[in-house]
Enzyme design. Structure first.
Site, PDB file in Angstrom:
ATOM      1  N   TYR A  90      -4.713   1.636  15.757  1.00  0.00           N
ATOM      2  CA  TYR A  90      -3.537   1.480  16.601  1.00  0.00           C
ATOM      3  C   TYR A  90      -3.870   1.251  18.070  1.00  0.00           C
ATOM      4  O   TYR A  90      -3.140   0.539  18.757  1.00  0.00           O
ATOM      5  CB  TYR A  90      -2.641   2.726  16.501  1.00  0.00           C
ATOM      6  CG  TYR A  90      -2.002   2.885  15.146  1.00  0.00           C
ATOM      7  CD1 TYR A  90      -0.788   2.289  14.850  1.00  0.00           C
ATOM      8  CD2 TYR A  90      -2.621   3.641  14.148  1.00  0.00           C
ATOM      9  CE1 TYR A  90      -0.188   2.435  13.606  1.00  0.00           C
ATOM     10  CE2 TYR A  90      -2.041   3.790  12.901  1.00  0.00           C
ATOM     11  CZ  TYR A  90      -0.821   3.182  12.631  1.00  0.00           C
ATOM     12  OH  TYR A  90      -0.257   3.320  11.391  1.00  0.00           O
ATOM     13  N   GLU A 146      -3.661   0.088   8.259  1.00  0.00           N
ATOM     14  CA  GLU A 146      -2.488   0.382   9.082  1.00  0.00           C
ATOM     15  C   GLU A 146      -2.685  -0.242  10.448  1.00  0.00           C
ATOM     16  O   GLU A 146      -3.741  -0.098  11.065  1.00  0.00           O
ATOM     17  CB  GLU A 146      -2.260   1.888   9.248  1.00  0.00           C
ATOM     18  CG  GLU A 146      -1.869   2.625   7.987  1.00  0.00           C
ATOM     19  CD  GLU A 146      -1.604   4.111   8.245  1.00  0.00           C
ATOM     20  OE1 GLU A 146      -1.315   4.471   9.412  1.00  0.00           O
ATOM     21  OE2 GLU A 146      -1.688   4.897   7.294  1.00  0.00           O
ATOM     22  N   HIS A 182      -2.937  11.399   0.226  1.00  0.00           N
ATOM     23  CA  HIS A 182      -2.501  11.069   1.577  1.00  0.00           C
ATOM     24  C   HIS A 182      -1.834  12.307   2.193  1.00  0.00           C
ATOM     25  O   HIS A 182      -0.609  12.347   2.385  1.00  0.00           O
ATOM     26  CB  HIS A 182      -1.529   9.892   1.521  1.00  0.00           C
ATOM     27  CG  HIS A 182      -1.275   9.235   2.850  1.00  0.00           C
ATOM     28  ND1 HIS A 182      -1.441   7.884   3.056  1.00  0.00           N
ATOM     29  CD2 HIS A 182      -0.858   9.723   4.036  1.00  0.00           C
ATOM     30  CE1 HIS A 182      -1.134   7.574   4.304  1.00  0.00           C
ATOM     31  NE2 HIS A 182      -0.765   8.687   4.920  1.00  0.00           N
ATOM     32  N   ASN A 233      -7.329   2.495   9.696  1.00  0.00           N
ATOM     33  CA  ASN A 233      -6.013   2.532  10.310  1.00  0.00           C
ATOM     34  C   ASN A 233      -6.225   2.482  11.815  1.00  0.00           C
ATOM     35  O   ASN A 233      -6.769   3.421  12.400  1.00  0.00           O
ATOM     36  CB  ASN A 233      -5.263   3.804   9.916  1.00  0.00           C
ATOM     37  CG  ASN A 233      -5.037   3.909   8.424  1.00  0.00           C
ATOM     38  OD1 ASN A 233      -5.133   2.913   7.703  1.00  0.00           O
ATOM     39  ND2 ASN A 233      -4.740   5.100   7.950  1.00  0.00           N
ATOM     40  N   ARG A 268       0.854  -1.190   0.000  1.00  0.00           N
ATOM     41  CA  ARG A 268       0.000   0.000   0.000  1.00  0.00           C
ATOM     42  C   ARG A 268       0.889   1.240   0.000  1.00  0.00           C
ATOM     43  O   ARG A 268       1.737   1.398   0.874  1.00  0.00           O
ATOM     44  CB  ARG A 268      -0.913   0.021   1.223  1.00  0.00           C
ATOM     45  CG  ARG A 268      -1.779   1.271   1.314  1.00  0.00           C
ATOM     46  CD  ARG A 268      -2.682   1.256   2.537  1.00  0.00           C
ATOM     47  NE  ARG A 268      -3.426   2.498   2.639  1.00  0.00           N
ATOM     48  CZ  ARG A 268      -3.288   3.383   3.638  1.00  0.00           C
ATOM     49  NH1 ARG A 268      -2.457   3.131   4.632  1.00  0.00           N
ATOM     50  NH2 ARG A 268      -3.993   4.505   3.646  1.00  0.00           N
ATOM     51  N   GLU A 272      -7.456   9.026   5.947  1.00  0.00           N
ATOM     52  CA  GLU A 272      -7.696   9.626   7.262  1.00  0.00           C
ATOM     53  C   GLU A 272      -8.241  11.055   7.228  1.00  0.00           C
ATOM     54  O   GLU A 272      -7.698  11.960   7.866  1.00  0.00           O
ATOM     55  CB  GLU A 272      -6.425   9.590   8.098  1.00  0.00           C
ATOM     56  CG  GLU A 272      -5.996   8.201   8.498  1.00  0.00           C
ATOM     57  CD  GLU A 272      -4.819   8.183   9.459  1.00  0.00           C
ATOM     58  OE1 GLU A 272      -4.521   7.091   9.989  1.00  0.00           O
ATOM     59  OE2 GLU A 272      -4.209   9.258   9.686  1.00  0.00           O
TER      60      GLU A 272
END
Length: 500
Positions: free
Chosen positions: A332, A394, A143, A330, A99, A189
């Site tokens: 985390y 991600e 991005h 994404n 990606r 995002e």
């Protein structure tokens, strides 16, 4: 009889506990499930002033000294000159997919107009090299790296003119690369770019207003985050409509959008904090998922933000509803959330005041280790948003750069981290989530938007202190490679199993 019965139940519990999933192989995931790793253009390419590329808002931001340690991405990992070496590493690891993003200021340096031949050549070469080695290119169109020229001309995301310029740029990508690229992401995002750039103002284009931001020379934190995100949503829908109308039937690809996917949990057992966490999941995830699935912003946001939240026409609602073949997330960490109703009473409110919530961490933190939060996120999407096809775009863990230099190859904590999140992902699929891919962040060490070079996420390390930017595989890369090539999910040492 009681003792044998208890013993039998105990054995059954062991046999069905989540720890069994440490024996998973990639064959246990659905057929066609994609495993990969990722980067983005600004963070990894370097060659900032070469071959016709012009500045983005991130070049301006870093050159003005606002990033940690006044770092820039002028060279970074220098993938622009080392992409062939990187693709060989990907092949050696056994990645299904890579990606990456197209740099708008490299492909169309002025934001609109002619395509830069050297930029076109570079991305054609990278895509061809990936395909030659059996690696799928998964491409993000935008991005964060907005051409500075568009920011100067009309304040970038704050103007509806952005939608047309973005759509023309996306069309150039589809026409140039769509014969080989079968997985497109329109925007990365948007639910964090708009907050950091237009609410707190800590990242480009550094717009904010007192008391919600500091050191901004212009901006309005009460309205601009909602306006910028609105234009990003409409730009996404415009690109998807274009792709479906003109390219998808002949090129045979899929298109979606990628959101930041923190999961918000109450910081205490109070009802107030529970309500605040629910509000934040609406403000953070629902802000984009609700329009994409149902055609309008969440009712909770409508009621709390009021007229500052832009309206949608009937045509815009139609274009937004179902404007994805998949949704990227994404993910985390978990965000512990506290109620802050006093903020909602302010006459001048911003995003977090509208949500009447405060979080117990900042975006720059690695955050709390909580694999279960990914499961809650996926359950929420399944139950609230009609179980969309999901790509985890991600997921990863950073080491401090000083640690990375000292131990280089030894990063067993990253392997444990990835193991536990992949186990939870598998369990979510077993519960019915339509997850279709998993990408580690990141393939290489690179410039990180929040930390510069202070932290390293790379499966493969990069020596940023030498001109040749030497690459080396860390243990986590070898662990991931072992799994991809038929091994079990068994990292060095004991795997963690946490819960809320």
């Amino acid at each position: 009889m009681a003792l044998p019965l208890f013993f039998l139940l105990f054995v059954l519990c062991l046999a069905t506990s989540p720890r069994d999933v440490v024996a998973l192989t990639r064959g246990d995931f659905p057929q066609g499930f994609i495993f990969g790793a990722g980067t983005s253009a600004f963070q990894v390419e370097g060659a900032a002033g070469e071959d016709g590329r012009k500045p983005s808002i991130w070049d301006t931001f870093t050159h003005q000294g606002y990033s940690p340690d006044k770092a820039t991405a002028d060279v970074s990992a220098d993938q622009y000159h080392h992409y062939k070496d990187d693709v060989k590493l990907m092949r050696e690891m056994g990645l299904d997919a890579y990606r990456f993003s197209i740099a708008w200021p490299r492909l169309i340096p002025d934001g609109r107009g002619e395509i830069n031949p050297k930029g076109l050549e570079y991305y054609n070469n990278l895509i061809d090299e990936l395909i030659r080695h059996g690696i799928q290119p998964h491409v993000t169109v935008y991005h964060f790296d907005l051409p500075q020229s568009l920011q100067d001309e009309y304040n970038g995301l704050l103007s509806p003119r952005f939608i047309d310029d973005y759509t023309a740029y996306a069309q150039a990508c589809f026409e140039s690369f769509g014969d080989r690229v079968k997985h497109w992401v329109t925007v990365n995002e948007p639910n964090v770019e708009t907050l950091t750039g237009f609410d707190s103002g800590v990242l480009p284009p550094r717009r904010c207003s007192y008391p919600f931001g500091a050191n901004c020379t212009a901006g309005d934190s009460t309205t601009e985050p909602y306006l910028a995100s609105h234009h990003l949503l409409l730009a996404h829908a415009s690109a998807v409509s274009l792709y479906r109308d003109k390219y998808q039937a002949t090129q045979g690809g899929q298109i979606g959008i990628t959101l930041l996917g923190f999961w918000h949990e109450p910081a205490s057992n109070s009802l107030q904090d529970a309500a605040a966490a629910t509000r934040m999941n609406d403000f953070h995830i629902g802000w984009f998922m609700h329009p994409l699935v149902y055609g309008d912003y969440p009712p909770l946001m409508r009621s709390r933000v009021g007229a500052r939240l832009p309206g949608l026409t009937a045509e815009q609602t139609k274009n937004l509803s179902g404007s994805f073949d998949f949704i990227g997330f994404n993910h985390y960490t978990v965000a512990r959330t506290r109620a802050d109703e006093r903020a909602f009473d302010l006459k001048q409110r911003n995003y977090y005041a509208d949500a009447a919530a405060t979080l117990t961490y900042t975006l720059g933190d690695i955050g709390e280790y909580a694999p279960w939060a990914l499961g809650k996120l996926l359950d929420h999407l399944r139950l609230t948003y009609r179980n969309p096809p999901v790509m985890i775009h991600e997921n990863g863990l950073a080491d401090a750069s000083e640690i990375s230099r000292k131990i280089q190859y030894a990063d067993d904590d990253r392997s444990k981290f990835l193991q536990d999140y992949m186990e939870v992902l598998y369990q979510s699929i077993q519960r019915g989530s339509d997850a279709r891919g998993y990408f580690v962040w990141s393939f290489l060490d690179e410039f990180e938007f929040l930390t510069g070079y202070r932290s390293r996420f790379g499966l493969c390390g990069v020596d940023m202190n030498v001109k040749g930017r030497t690459r080396y595989m860390r243990n986590s890369a070898r662990w991931y490679s072992g799994f991809l090539n038929g091994g079990e999910l068994r990292p060095p040492g004991r795997a963690y199993h946490d819960s809320a």
